[in-house]
Design an enzyme around this catalytic site. Structure first.
Site, PDB file in Angstrom:
ATOM      1  CB  SER A  14      -0.890   0.009   1.234  1.00  0.00           C
ATOM      2  OG  SER A  14      -1.709  -1.139   1.231  1.00  0.00           O
ATOM      3  N   GLY A  15       1.868   1.334   0.862  1.00  0.00           N
ATOM      4  CA  GLY A  15       2.681   2.542   0.968  1.00  0.00           C
ATOM      5  C   GLY A  15       3.535   2.762  -0.263  1.00  0.00           C
ATOM      6  CB  THR A  41       0.647  -7.208   4.163  1.00  0.00           C
ATOM      7  OG1 THR A  41       2.018  -7.593   4.227  1.00  0.00           O
ATOM      8  CG2 THR A  41      -0.121  -7.892   5.273  1.00  0.00           C
ATOM      9  CB  CYS A  42      -3.308  -4.147   2.529  1.00  0.00           C
ATOM     10  SG  CYS A  42      -5.026  -3.616   2.457  1.00  0.00           S
ATOM     11  CB  CYS A  47      -6.908  -5.310   4.887  1.00  0.00           C
ATOM     12  SG  CYS A  47      -5.437  -4.560   5.572  1.00  0.00           S
ATOM     13  CE  LYS A  50      -9.620  -8.056   8.263  1.00  0.00           C
ATOM     14  NZ  LYS A  50      -8.619  -7.420   9.093  1.00  0.00           N
ATOM     15  CB  ALA A 114      15.115  -4.335  -5.406  1.00  0.00           C
ATOM     16  CE1 TYR A 178      -6.472  -3.384  14.826  1.00  0.00           C
ATOM     17  CE2 TYR A 178      -4.599  -3.441  16.308  1.00  0.00           C
ATOM     18  CZ  TYR A 178      -5.564  -2.728  15.619  1.00  0.00           C
ATOM     19  OH  TYR A 178      -5.608  -1.368  15.733  1.00  0.00           O
ATOM     20  CD  GLU A 182      -9.110  -8.333  12.327  1.00  0.00           C
ATOM     21  OE1 GLU A 182      -8.306  -8.800  11.487  1.00  0.00           O
ATOM     22  OE2 GLU A 182      -9.403  -7.121  12.371  1.00  0.00           O
ATOM     23  NE  ARG A 199       2.766 -12.607  25.558  1.00  0.00           N
ATOM     24  CZ  ARG A 199       3.948 -12.226  25.111  1.00  0.00           C
ATOM     25  NH1 ARG A 199       4.950 -13.080  25.107  1.00  0.00           N
ATOM     26  NH2 ARG A 199       4.142 -11.018  24.618  1.00  0.00           N
ATOM     27  NE  ARG A 205       0.433  -6.519  26.125  1.00  0.00           N
ATOM     28  CZ  ARG A 205       1.430  -5.757  25.675  1.00  0.00           C
ATOM     29  NH1 ARG A 205       1.609  -4.561  26.176  1.00  0.00           N
ATOM     30  NH2 ARG A 205       2.241  -6.190  24.739  1.00  0.00           N
ATOM     31  CB  ALA A 341     -12.660  -1.409  12.652  1.00  0.00           C
ATOM     32  CG  HIS A 435     -35.855   6.895  17.385  1.00  0.00           C
ATOM     33  ND1 HIS A 435     -35.275   6.203  18.411  1.00  0.00           N
ATOM     34  CD2 HIS A 435     -37.168   6.535  17.374  1.00  0.00           C
ATOM     35  CE1 HIS A 435     -36.191   5.470  19.010  1.00  0.00           C
ATOM     36  NE2 HIS A 435     -37.338   5.643  18.394  1.00  0.00           N
ATOM     37  CD  GLU A 440     -32.034   6.285  18.996  1.00  0.00           C
ATOM     38  OE1 GLU A 440     -32.623   7.342  19.204  1.00  0.00           O
ATOM     39  OE2 GLU A 440     -32.621   5.249  18.588  1.00  0.00           O
TER      40      GLU A 440
HETATM   41  P1  NDP Z   1      -0.504  -7.655  17.885  1.00  0.00           P
HETATM   42  O1  NDP Z   1       0.758  -6.977  18.288  1.00  0.00           O
HETATM   43  O2  NDP Z   1      -1.768  -6.893  17.834  1.00  0.00           O
HETATM   44  O3  NDP Z   1      -0.741  -8.886  18.859  1.00  0.00           O
HETATM   45  C1  NDP Z   1       0.225  -9.855  19.072  1.00  0.00           C
HETATM   46  C2  NDP Z   1      -0.306 -10.826  20.111  1.00  0.00           C
HETATM   47  O4  NDP Z   1       0.594 -11.904  20.246  1.00  0.00           O
HETATM   48  C3  NDP Z   1      -0.441 -10.200  21.481  1.00  0.00           C
HETATM   49  O5  NDP Z   1      -1.588 -10.734  22.084  1.00  0.00           O
HETATM   50  C4  NDP Z   1       0.832 -10.649  22.187  1.00  0.00           C
HETATM   51  O6  NDP Z   1       0.677 -10.800  23.565  1.00  0.00           O
HETATM   52  C5  NDP Z   1       1.004 -12.040  21.593  1.00  0.00           C
HETATM   53  N1  NDP Z   1       2.408 -12.469  21.601  1.00  0.00           N
HETATM   54  C6  NDP Z   1       3.484 -11.778  21.182  1.00  0.00           C
HETATM   55  N2  NDP Z   1       4.610 -12.517  21.327  1.00  0.00           N
HETATM   56  C7  NDP Z   1       4.227 -13.689  21.861  1.00  0.00           C
HETATM   57  C8  NDP Z   1       4.922 -14.849  22.249  1.00  0.00           C
HETATM   58  N3  NDP Z   1       6.244 -14.953  22.133  1.00  0.00           N
HETATM   59  N4  NDP Z   1       4.206 -15.880  22.756  1.00  0.00           N
HETATM   60  C9  NDP Z   1       2.860 -15.781  22.901  1.00  0.00           C
HETATM   61  N5  NDP Z   1       2.146 -14.700  22.537  1.00  0.00           N
HETATM   62  C10 NDP Z   1       2.822 -13.659  22.030  1.00  0.00           C
HETATM   63  O7  NDP Z   1      -0.146  -8.346  16.515  1.00  0.00           O
HETATM   64  P2  NDP Z   1      -1.042  -8.980  15.375  1.00  0.00           P
HETATM   65  O8  NDP Z   1      -0.158 -10.011  14.790  1.00  0.00           O
HETATM   66  O9  NDP Z   1      -2.386  -9.370  15.854  1.00  0.00           O
HETATM   67  O10 NDP Z   1      -1.226  -7.773  14.376  1.00  0.00           O
HETATM   68  C11 NDP Z   1      -0.104  -7.042  13.901  1.00  0.00           C
HETATM   69  C12 NDP Z   1      -0.493  -5.643  13.517  1.00  0.00           C
HETATM   70  O11 NDP Z   1      -1.220  -5.692  12.318  1.00  0.00           O
HETATM   71  C13 NDP Z   1      -1.434  -4.974  14.512  1.00  0.00           C
HETATM   72  O12 NDP Z   1      -0.743  -4.333  15.539  1.00  0.00           O
HETATM   73  C14 NDP Z   1      -2.164  -3.999  13.656  1.00  0.00           C
HETATM   74  O13 NDP Z   1      -1.455  -2.810  13.606  1.00  0.00           O
HETATM   75  C15 NDP Z   1      -2.189  -4.660  12.292  1.00  0.00           C
HETATM   76  N6  NDP Z   1      -3.513  -5.236  11.982  1.00  0.00           N
HETATM   77  C16 NDP Z   1      -4.594  -4.410  11.902  1.00  0.00           C
HETATM   78  C17 NDP Z   1      -5.834  -4.930  11.607  1.00  0.00           C
HETATM   79  C18 NDP Z   1      -7.014  -4.030  11.529  1.00  0.00           C
HETATM   80  O14 NDP Z   1      -6.839  -2.825  11.434  1.00  0.00           O
HETATM   81  N7  NDP Z   1      -8.229  -4.560  11.573  1.00  0.00           N
HETATM   82  C19 NDP Z   1      -6.041  -6.345  11.377  1.00  0.00           C
HETATM   83  C20 NDP Z   1      -4.852  -7.114  11.509  1.00  0.00           C
HETATM   84  C21 NDP Z   1      -3.641  -6.575  11.794  1.00  0.00           C
HETATM   85  P3  NDP Z   1       0.926  -9.560  24.607  1.00  0.00           P
HETATM   86  O15 NDP Z   1      -0.298  -8.707  24.496  1.00  0.00           O
HETATM   87  O16 NDP Z   1       1.036 -10.249  25.912  1.00  0.00           O
HETATM   88  O17 NDP Z   1       2.175  -8.887  24.162  1.00  0.00           O
END
Ligand code: NDP
Length: 452
Positions: A14-15, A41-42, A47, A50, A114, A178, A182, A199, A205, A341, A435, A440
């Site tokens: 995308s970028g 990726t997108c 995206c 998905k 490249a 995310y 999803e 975990r 988080r 979202a 309404h 609302e």
């Molecule tokens: P995230 O960073 O959102 O989540 C990663 C998850 O994996 C967290 O729950 C993390 O736990 C856990 N984790 C990380 N390392 C380990 C490990 N060694 N062992 C066990 N669990 C682990 O990453 P995602 O892969 O879900 O998504 C990547 C990015 O892609 C997002 O941050 C977002 O920016 C983008 N994205 C956006 C979407 C959207 O806009 N709808 C959809 C999909 C992706 P902990 O919380 O404990 O660190």
């Protein structure tokens, strides 16, 4: 010094595509190299496919609801074999559009890897070298799997989901971000027996605490076996599937295990260190507010810089780079109040701060309504939607908005506009309700549920 190109873009996501196209439209001589498929990726493994899977998986619940509303519905099983070729055809169509859009203003495309040979030289996999006044890195990111987990090679990632030949009967999703949430909802909606191990204490988080709890409750309610405080200890191929021993002692066999444990910048093996490009934690390319790296002729946008890893942000960064470098108009991209979202079912749309984060910064009022919307109460469906506003006591501005409801991704877009304009709680109060709708509620919440 004469260069072969004014701009050489590495990465056709995308970028990179946005920057390459817009730069070429200014009259610049632009080349772009992509080693896999145009769209990144997108479009190819994120995206877009998905969201198509989200649509597909949403129909199971809809069919049950339709029956409750009086329709005579013949419930059938989901046929991955019918869906997948259509999804692939759609991705092919979009990839072609990306290619055409690049070709129209004259971007030269190289379908190969490249790397950077020096601050003004790019080397292709076939050995050809080109000089460029500017180089833009837009190589994105890739899924990360923790290498120390025994049997990790048996697990796949989101990349593999889109290539599956058949739908698994039982799936385990590892992670609580995310992607994990999803895909848990997608598989569950498609009729797959779905488990999710996370975990930490609660999924998602970094988001608003109340919203995280609400989503987790809905996911449980829809039949996902969500286990928090649980991680994979080890995996083995056993009993006709993948045997998983969890940290809480639980043992189970799955047909597929999908790790969604974060993504890492795709910056290795590109010659960056040798060219003098400074890398940060996890290999992210360090950039300033104008996306310029430590080497003045090299810029970087999107997930490889690990700022806010969202498609529209990469696009904005790509466009701002062109504005800065090719239109002599230095342009920064604001990385705050970005609406996003999570396409769980129902969706979670968020913009601005969560309650905990906001309370850590200033005094706030919290407005929140969680209720069964008319469409659900009519059929005794227990799911509640949630609308939440975080308001600054001092300025009255909306600091955060959190919506969990069908279509929350669509709704949060408009709240994002209001917040960018500096909307206050009183602006929301002064807006007449539409309404009968569930949204609302966002203009009808008169009394704070708490202050902090
Ligand atoms: P995230 O960073 O959102 O989540 C990663 C998850 O994996 C967290 O729950 C993390 O736990 C856990 N984790 C990380 N390392 C380990 C490990 N060694 N062992 C066990 N669990 C682990 O990453 P995602 O892969 O879900 O998504 C990547 C990015 O892609 C997002 O941050 C977002 O920016 C983008 N994205 C956006 C979407 C959207 O806009 N709808 C959809 C999909 C992706 P902990 O919380 O404990 O660190």
């Amino acid at each position: 010094m004469a260069f072969d190109y004014d701009l050489f873009v590495i990465g056709g996501g995308s970028g990179g595509v946005r920057a390459g196209r817009v730069a070429a439209e200014t009259g610049a001589r632009v080349a772009l190299a992509e080693e896999y498929r145009m769209g990144g990726t997108c479009v190819i493994r994120g995206c877009v496919p998905k969201k198509l899977m989200v649509f597909a998986s949403g129909y199971s619940g809809r069919m049950q609801e339709a029956a409750a509303y009086g329709w005579d519905v013949q419930a059938g099983a989901f046929d991955w074999g019918r869906f997948r070729p259509r999804m692939r055809a759609e991705l092919d169509r979009l990839e072609n559009i990306y290619r055409t859009n690049l070709g129209r203003p004259g971007v030269e495309i190289f379908d190969q890897r490249a790397v950077i040979a020096d601050p003004h030289t790019v080397e292709l996999a076939d050995g050809r070298r080109f000089s460029a006044k500017h180089i833009l890195l837009a190589t994105g990111g890739m899924p990360f799997k923790p290498p120390q987990v025994p049997g990790i090679e048996l697990a796949g990632t989101s990349n593999d989901v889109f290539l599956m030949e058949e739908l698994p009967g039982r799936v385990l999703i590892v992670g609580g971000g995310y992607i994990a949430c999803e895909f848990a909802c997608i598989f569950n909606g498609l009729g797959v027996e779905t488990s999710q191990y996370y975990r930490g204490e609660q999924i998602l988080r970094g988001f608003d605490g109340e919203a995280r709890g609400h989503i987790a409750e809905l996911m449980h309610g829809r039949g996902i076996n969500l286990h928090v405080g649980t991680d994979v200890e080890r995996m083995e191929r056993r009993d006709g599937g993948i045997w998983v021993k969890a940290t809480d002692g639980r043992e189970a066999v799955f047909d597929r295990v999908i790790y969604a444990t974060g993504r890492v910048p795709n910056s290795a093996g590109l010659g960056l260190e040798d060219a003098g490009v400074r890398l940060g934690r996890g290999g992210k390319v360090e950039v300033d507010a104008y996306s310029q790296t430590s080497v003045p002729s090299i810029y970087a946008v999107g997930d490889v810089t690990d700022r806010v890893n969202l498609t529209p942000v990469a696009i904005l960064e790509g466009a701002a780079f062109v504005e800065t470098v090719f239109n002599a108009n230095p342009t920064k991209v604001g990385h705050t109040d970005i609406p996003s979202a999570i396409f769980t079912q129902p969706e979670y749309g968020a913009v601005g701060l969560g309650e905990e984060e906001a309370a850590g910064q200033e005094e706030i009022e919290v407005y929140c309504a969680a209720f069964r919307p008319m469409q659900n109460s009519f059929i005794d469906k227990p799911e509640r939607v949630m609308f939440k506003l975080i308001v600054s006591k001092a300025t009255r501005r909306i600091l955060g908005c959190h919506i969990i409801a069908d279509g929350a991704g669509e709704l949060i877009q408009f709240v994002g506009v209001a917040m960018k304009m500096g909307a206050t709680k009183e602006d929301f109060d002064a807006t007449v309700a539409v309404h009968p709708t569930m949204s609302e509620e966002i203009v009808l919440m008169k009394t704070p549920v708490r202050t902090a």
